[in-house]
Write a protein that holds these residues in place. Structure first.
Motif, PDB file in Angstrom:
ATOM      1  N   SER A   1      18.191  -5.516  24.938  1.00  6.51           N
ATOM      2  CA  SER A   1      18.172  -6.577  23.924  1.00  6.51           C
ATOM      3  C   SER A   1      19.609  -6.948  23.611  1.00  6.51           C
ATOM      4  CB  SER A   1      17.489  -6.092  22.641  1.00  6.51           C
ATOM      5  OG  SER A   1      16.164  -5.691  22.897  1.00  6.51           O
ATOM      6  N   SER A   2      19.966  -8.193  23.878  1.00  2.65           N
ATOM      7  CA  SER A   2      21.324  -8.657  23.608  1.00  2.65           C
ATOM      8  C   SER A   2      21.547  -8.701  22.099  1.00  2.65           C
ATOM      9  CB  SER A   2      21.530 -10.044  24.216  1.00  2.65           C
ATOM     10  OG  SER A   2      22.850 -10.466  24.011  1.00  2.65           O
ATOM     11  N   VAL A   3      22.655  -8.133  21.642  1.00 10.54           N
ATOM     12  CA  VAL A   3      22.962  -8.075  20.214  1.00 10.54           C
ATOM     13  C   VAL A   3      24.423  -8.386  19.973  1.00 10.54           C
ATOM     14  CG1 VAL A   3      21.152  -6.374  19.681  1.00 10.54           C
ATOM     15  CG2 VAL A   3      23.450  -5.582  20.307  1.00 10.54           C
ATOM     16  N   ARG A   4      24.758  -8.662  18.742  1.00  9.81           N
ATOM     17  CA  ARG A   4      26.169  -8.856  18.364  1.00  9.81           C
ATOM     18  C   ARG A   4      26.865  -7.513  18.335  1.00  9.81           C
ATOM     19  NH1 ARG A   4      23.707 -12.596  14.427  1.00  9.81           N
ATOM     20  NH2 ARG A   4      24.246 -14.675  15.136  1.00  9.81           N
ATOM     21  N   ASP A   5      28.178  -7.510  18.447  1.00  5.12           N
ATOM     22  CA  ASP A   5      28.923  -6.261  18.419  1.00  5.12           C
ATOM     23  C   ASP A   5      28.882  -5.574  17.060  1.00  5.12           C
ATOM     24  OD1 ASP A   5      30.632  -7.950  17.092  1.00  5.12           O
ATOM     25  OD2 ASP A   5      32.362  -7.520  18.360  1.00  5.12           O
ATOM     26  N   THR A   6      28.381  -6.257  16.039  1.00  3.39           N
ATOM     27  CA  THR A   6      28.254  -5.661  14.702  1.00  3.39           C
ATOM     28  C   THR A   6      26.872  -5.051  14.479  1.00  3.39           C
ATOM     29  OG1 THR A   6      27.566  -7.802  13.811  1.00  3.39           O
ATOM     30  CG2 THR A   6      29.922  -7.240  13.674  1.00  3.39           C
ATOM     31  N   HIS A   7      25.982  -5.186  15.465  1.00  3.56           N
ATOM     32  CA  HIS A   7      24.613  -4.678  15.345  1.00  3.56           C
ATOM     33  C   HIS A   7      24.631  -3.167  15.111  1.00  3.56           C
ATOM     34  CE1 HIS A   7      20.291  -4.419  16.201  1.00  3.56           C
ATOM     35  NE2 HIS A   7      20.590  -3.329  16.881  1.00  3.56           N
TER      36      HIS A   7
END
Length: 150
Positions: free
Chosen positions: A140-146
């Protein structure tokens, strides 16, 4: 100096506490998950084949496919999982099923280009006899802040 000692003591307690919270079974599955990333980077089909259940599914940004296709992709290098920088891991065991969430920065070579993508990867394992088999792996592609909620 006293502040440095307090910081070191706090760090040691936090590390010990986080390790003390995982059971031996959880530690076994987490180690298997970490080994899997290395085997994928090394294109080590001999170690991956017995880990991946023949009916497992692999969900990527570009599609979903079977174990046979995933092993072919790894072996041929059409996706080369060069490095999974694991930033966070969570695990839950329910009966003979383990679910692992790894937040990673994946360096992969795709179609001749190196790309780095932030993912949360969900892995589902099931205990069969004395071995764990992977049933599913989903990127699942996520932001680096996830962050993974534990």
């Amino acid at each position: 100096m006293k502040s440095l000692l307090n910081t070191a003591l706090l760090f040691t307690l936090v590390c010990f506490n986080s390790q003390a919270q995982t059971t031996p079974t959880e530690q076994e599955v987490i180690k298997l998950s970490m080994d899997k990333w290395k085997w994928m980077a090394d294109k080590d089909i001999a170690k991956l084949t017995p880990l991946f259940d023949p009916q497992a599914k692999f969900v990527h940004m570009s599609g979903t496919w079977s174990t046979a296709r995933e092993l072919e992709i790894i072996e041929t290098g059409s996706i080369w999982y060069k490095n999974a920088d694991v930033k966070d891991t969570a695990i839950e065991i329910v009966g003979n099923t383990a679910i692992v969430w790894n937040r990673i920065a994946l360096t992969a070579n795709v179609r001749g280009n190196d790309v780095v993508t932030e993912f949360t990867v969900t892995e589902v394992y099931q205990k069969e006899g004395s071995d764990w088999k992977m049933l599913a792996l989903t990127f699942s592609s996520v932001r680096d802040t996830h962050q993974i909620e534990k």
